[in-house]
Design a protein around this motif. Structure first.
Motif, PDB file in Angstrom:
ATOM      1  N   ARG A  94      38.960 -39.732 -51.291  1.00  0.00           N
ATOM      2  CA  ARG A  94      38.488 -40.372 -50.044  1.00  0.00           C
ATOM      3  C   ARG A  94      37.214 -41.168 -50.308  1.00  0.00           C
ATOM      4  NH1 ARG A  94      41.471 -38.426 -45.555  1.00  0.00           N
ATOM      5  NH2 ARG A  94      40.069 -39.202 -43.965  1.00  0.00           N
ATOM      6  N   ALA A  95      36.428 -40.680 -51.289  1.00  0.00           N
ATOM      7  CA  ALA A  95      35.147 -41.348 -51.570  1.00  0.00           C
ATOM      8  C   ALA A  95      35.367 -42.757 -52.144  1.00  0.00           C
ATOM      9  CB  ALA A  95      34.329 -40.508 -52.542  1.00  0.00           C
TER      10      ALA A  95
ATOM     11  N   LYS B 198      40.890 -34.233 -56.529  1.00  0.00           N
ATOM     12  CA  LYS B 198      40.356 -33.621 -55.306  1.00  0.00           C
ATOM     13  C   LYS B 198      40.346 -34.648 -54.174  1.00  0.00           C
ATOM     14  CE  LYS B 198      38.551 -29.636 -57.069  1.00  0.00           C
ATOM     15  NZ  LYS B 198      39.564 -28.597 -57.165  1.00  0.00           N
TER      16      LYS B 198
ATOM     17  N   GLU C  71      38.285 -35.036 -51.774  1.00  0.00           N
ATOM     18  CA  GLU C  71      36.959 -35.651 -51.538  1.00  0.00           C
ATOM     19  C   GLU C  71      36.778 -36.875 -52.432  1.00  0.00           C
ATOM     20  OE1 GLU C  71      36.432 -31.877 -52.876  1.00  0.00           O
ATOM     21  OE2 GLU C  71      37.832 -32.024 -51.208  1.00  0.00           O
ATOM     22  N   LYS C  72      37.190 -36.752 -53.693  1.00  0.00           N
ATOM     23  CA  LYS C  72      37.039 -37.870 -54.630  1.00  0.00           C
ATOM     24  C   LYS C  72      37.963 -39.022 -54.223  1.00  0.00           C
ATOM     25  CE  LYS C  72      37.170 -38.998 -59.528  1.00  0.00           C
ATOM     26  NZ  LYS C  72      37.632 -38.613 -60.849  1.00  0.00           N
TER      27      LYS C  72
END
Ligand code: HSE
Length: 295
Positions: free
Chosen positions: A175-176, A170, A172-173
């Motif tokens: 980018r995190a 994902k 989001e993961k």
């Protein structure tokens, strides 16, 4: 029903994090028509959101709102060829399809520039949405409100080979895991390579691509989330790729290959199997220079 064809995209292109992207010659299709209710289905049986959280629906509703119209409801039929959460722009394709479809249904009140801006506002960065709309290779700066972009059509003897793992990652993961600060030296490392990438691609100086795809802003961190990533790069270079990079947020790895490197795809598949890297799919594509269209 109108039918929208949206290309897959590959973002970042190595060093051009959140700034560079290109459109690939494989597509999602979306059929749309106004309806008095939400009626969303998948033509290929894929499990997709069928309520007001569906990204195509959300984007269409946003466009109606911008145009001062209330969307009555929408019938949407999706055919998804772009694999989800693999770094090939599947969510951008949904956003762009929703915007392009809704704009067409309303008689095209918004310009292409408006659509590029709106898509980036919904997605948060323009490097998948802009090439999905425009085609070619796109250089884009999003200042938070507007996208300042250049689209260049690409007619080269290059193929873009997608090496797609059997797992999702994902955005989001992916980018995190990135650092919140980078050094001045690393910033220079990246900006010089991002500039080198598009200039080399467009002028045929393909021998520069191997240097141009290196970066220090995202790939070193994301590699840790993609088992076998370094090995896949090595195999691609062994078989003569000009450059290899993590496509978008990953986990797909993209190899840029000369058309004359006839058996690259077959060699890649064979070597991956031999190295015990199972379940990865290898396909090759040309750049799509047209972007999203109503077909
Ligand atoms: N530029 C984005 C990223 C592309 O690398 O996170 C994925 O949406």
């Amino acid at each position: 029903m109108i039918k929208i064809q949206v290309p897959a995209t590959s973002a970042n292109l190595g060093a051009g994090f959140d700034a560079l992207g290109l459109a690939l010659g494989f597509y999602n299709f979306v059929e749309m028509e106004e309806s008095d209710r939400i009626d969303i289905s998948s033509a290929d049986g894929l499990d997709i959101p069928k309520d007001e959280n569906n990204m195509i629906y959300v984007a269409a509703r946003d466009l109606y709102e911008v145009c001062g119209r209330k969307m009555p409801g929408m019938k949407i039929v999706q055919t998804n060829n772009i694999p989800m959460a693999r770094g090939l722009g599947s969510s951008s394709a949904c956003i762009v399809a929703g915007l392009a479809g809704a704009n067409h249904l309303l008689g095209n009140p918004l310009t292409q520039d408006d659509l590029v801006d709106l898509a980036a506002q919904i997605e948060g960065h323009p490097d998948n949405t802009a090439p999905a709309l425009l085609g070619g290779i796109v250089t884009a700066v999003f200042d938070g409100r507007k996208v300042h972009w250049v689209k260049q059509e690409v007619y080269t003897k290059l193929r873009f080979v997608t090496i797609i793992p059997d797992f999702e990652l994902k955005t989001e993961k992916a980018r995190a895991c990135l650092p919140s600060q980078v050094s001045h030296k690393d910033a220079v490392y990246n900006l010089s390579r991002a500039a080198l990438f598009s200039a080399s691609l467009l002028t045929g100086k393909f021998e520069n691509l191997r240097t141009a795809v290196h970066d220090r802003l995202h790939q070193p961190y994301r590699m840790e989330l993609i088992p076998h990533c370094r090995e896949v790069f090595d195999i691609a270079y062994t078989h003569g790729a000009y450059g290899a990079y993590i496509s978008g947020a990953g986990p797909t790895i993209m190899a840029i290959v000369d058309e004359d490197n006839t058996y690259f795809t077959g060699k890649m598949k064979f070597s991956l199997e031999n190295a015990g890297i199972k379940g990865w799919q290898v396909h090759d594509f040309h750049i799509d220079n047209e972007g999203t269209r109503i077909v």
